[in-house]
Design a protein around this motif. Structure first.
Motif, PDB file in Angstrom:
ATOM      1  N   ALA B  48       1.314  70.952   8.147  1.00 25.35           N
ATOM      2  CA  ALA B  48       0.889  70.942   7.181  1.00 25.35           C
ATOM      3  C   ALA B  48       0.230  72.215   7.443  1.00 25.35           C
ATOM      4  O   ALA B  48       0.135  73.814   7.186  1.00 25.35           O
ATOM      5  CB  ALA B  48      -0.188  70.491   6.362  1.00 25.35           C
ATOM      6  N   ALA B  49      -0.900  72.483   8.719  1.00 28.10           N
ATOM      7  CA  ALA B  49      -1.407  73.360   9.020  1.00 28.10           C
ATOM      8  C   ALA B  49      -0.521  74.624   9.621  1.00 28.10           C
ATOM      9  O   ALA B  49      -0.781  76.166  10.189  1.00 28.10           O
ATOM     10  CB  ALA B  49      -2.188  72.917  10.112  1.00 28.10           C
ATOM     11  N   ILE B  77      -4.695  85.290  -2.891  1.00 29.01           N
ATOM     12  CA  ILE B  77      -5.395  84.175  -1.964  1.00 29.01           C
ATOM     13  C   ILE B  77      -6.332  83.962  -2.601  1.00 29.01           C
ATOM     14  O   ILE B  77      -6.387  82.703  -3.088  1.00 29.01           O
ATOM     15  CB  ILE B  77      -5.835  84.221  -0.890  1.00 29.01           C
ATOM     16  N   GLY B  78      -7.062  85.262  -3.943  1.00 24.10           N
ATOM     17  CA  GLY B  78      -8.378  84.512  -4.893  1.00 24.10           C
ATOM     18  C   GLY B  78      -7.838  84.213  -5.941  1.00 24.10           C
ATOM     19  O   GLY B  78      -8.527  83.075  -6.768  1.00 24.10           O
ATOM     20  N   LEU B  84      -6.059  77.392  -4.111  1.00 22.67           N
ATOM     21  CA  LEU B  84      -5.793  75.689  -3.927  1.00 22.67           C
ATOM     22  C   LEU B  84      -5.052  75.515  -2.383  1.00 22.67           C
ATOM     23  O   LEU B  84      -5.170  74.759  -1.534  1.00 22.67           O
ATOM     24  CB  LEU B  84      -4.876  74.946  -4.691  1.00 22.67           C
ATOM     25  N   VAL B  85      -4.133  77.053  -2.524  1.00 25.16           N
ATOM     26  CA  VAL B  85      -3.647  76.786  -0.586  1.00 25.16           C
ATOM     27  C   VAL B  85      -4.447  75.964   0.825  1.00 25.16           C
ATOM     28  O   VAL B  85      -4.783  75.829   1.135  1.00 25.16           O
ATOM     29  CB  VAL B  85      -2.360  77.331  -0.503  1.00 25.16           C
ATOM     30  N   LEU B  86      -5.113  77.085   0.527  1.00 20.71           N
ATOM     31  CA  LEU B  86      -5.903  77.764   1.350  1.00 20.71           C
ATOM     32  C   LEU B  86      -7.293  76.711   1.540  1.00 20.71           C
ATOM     33  O   LEU B  86      -7.489  76.115   2.694  1.00 20.71           O
ATOM     34  CB  LEU B  86      -6.818  78.691   0.821  1.00 20.71           C
ATOM     35  N   PHE B  87      -7.843  76.050   0.360  1.00 19.92           N
ATOM     36  CA  PHE B  87      -8.629  74.607   0.292  1.00 19.92           C
ATOM     37  C   PHE B  87      -7.434  73.901   1.407  1.00 19.92           C
ATOM     38  O   PHE B  87      -8.079  73.194   1.854  1.00 19.92           O
ATOM     39  CB  PHE B  87      -8.945  74.232  -1.467  1.00 19.92           C
ATOM     40  N   TRP B 136     -16.518  75.335   2.646  1.00 18.33           N
ATOM     41  CA  TRP B 136     -16.099  75.796   1.289  1.00 18.33           C
ATOM     42  C   TRP B 136     -17.369  76.309   0.239  1.00 18.33           C
ATOM     43  O   TRP B 136     -17.206  77.512  -0.247  1.00 18.33           O
ATOM     44  CB  TRP B 136     -15.216  74.814   0.180  1.00 18.33           C
ATOM     45  N   GLY B 137     -18.306  75.518   0.501  1.00 14.78           N
ATOM     46  CA  GLY B 137     -19.968  75.657  -0.587  1.00 14.78           C
ATOM     47  C   GLY B 137     -20.319  77.008   0.298  1.00 14.78           C
ATOM     48  O   GLY B 137     -20.826  77.459  -0.074  1.00 14.78           O
TER      49      GLY B 137
END
Lengths: 136, 170
Positions: B48-49, B77-78, B84-87, B136-137
């Motif tokens: 996945a990475a 990306i935004g 979701l993909v970036l997460f 992410w926070g």
């Protein structure tokens, strides 16, 4: 001729043993380089994640200036080279495990080719931004 | 005549004596175990990475192409799908990194006892959850404070041709 040692069946012929046929004899290097690149990627990935968080919401100009800082240029290049080398080695193990027959060569070439091309794309993009930075 | 597959089970110890390799576990037969899940997950997150690097290359190439292309990739990306993909990419990378450190300890000869394997497996899962949420926070709070981003879900919503302006902040 097969020989037997205890209950283990050895199916390799004596001639094959003398000629040294069998393993490709580069397994250790593959394993070792996968570890070395993973160790290099630990600090590089942490640096990259922290940097990207700092760049969130940045426009094009700030991005170019960030890449143009010599330290960032070098670390980005190192990150990209280590990432694609490690990726290609890891995916190759998966291919070796699951792909059989003529498809093995095809997927191997696809893996190596794609990883090499992606790395080149990234390297050229980083260098272009780095040399672009003084102009804007 | 013996089964030719037997040939694949013959290995040599470092002192030259031969040994019979263990057989891979059968997923259909074995009871589910944490170490089994983590081993599979390490491979899956690695794959996945790998696909996630497409995003990295797109981002870099867009930056080298120009302001309009960079604006496009920042918007993509935004977007909800992009985030979701970036997460997912973050989660895969963090897990693969934590699991990779566990493997490096094993390679150095530590953490092989069964209670240790279970404990460091749980540590990997806990590290993955905590680090991913932490990244992410912090990321979302920085993004919310970035110029223009507060008004919409688009980061770096600069004019397509910013030649001299540089966003304030940071």
């Amino acid at each position: 001729m097969s020989a037997s040692k205890g209950d283990i069946k050895v199916m390799r012929s004596q001639l094959g043993r003398v000629r040294g046929l069998g393993a490709a004899k580069n397994g250790v290097e593959h394993w070792w380089v996968e570890r070395l690149t993973s160790i290099a990627l630990l600090p590089l990935t942490i640096w990259f994640v922290v940097s990207v968080i700092g760049l969130l919401g940045a426009g094009h100009v700030r991005m170019i200036h960030w890449v143009g800082q010599p330290v960032n240029t070098v670390l980005l290049l190192a990150l990209v080279l280590m990432t694609f080398h490690h990726m290609q080695l890891g995916l190759q193990v998966v291919i070796d495990d699951y792909v059989r027959g003529p498809a093995h060569l095809a997927t191997t070439l696809l893996n190596k080719g794609a990883a090499g091309l992606l790395a080149l794309f990234a390297v050229v993009a980083i260098l272009k931004m780095a040399f672009w930075a003084p102009a804007i | 005549m013996t089964d030719v597959r037997d040939a694949l089970y013959v290995a040599h110890r470092s002192d030259g004596t031969i040994a019979r390799r263990p057989m891979s576990p059968h997923l259909q037969v074995y009871r589910f175990q944490l170490s089994m899940f983590l081993s599979i997950a390490n491979r899956v997150t690695g794959i996945a990475a790998s696909f996630g690097t497409l995003l990295l290359v797109w981002w870099l190439v867009a930056g080298a192409t120009g302001p309009a292309a960079f604006d496009t990739v920042q918007r993509a990306i935004g977007s909800p799908v992009g985030l979701l993909v970036l997460f997912g990419w973050t989660l895969a990378l963090v897990f693969h990194t934590a699991g990779g450190v566990r493997h490096l300890f094993w390679d150095a000869g530590y953490g092989f006892k069964l209670p240790d394997v279970r404990r460091n497996g749980i540590i990997v899962i806990a590290t993955t959850v905590v680090l991913t949420l932490l990244i992410w926070g912090i990321g979302l709070s920085v993004w919310a404070g970035a110029p223009m981003a507060a008004s919409g879900a688009v980061p770096a919503a600069e004019a397509p041709a910013p030649t001299t302006t540089q966003p304030a902040g940071n």
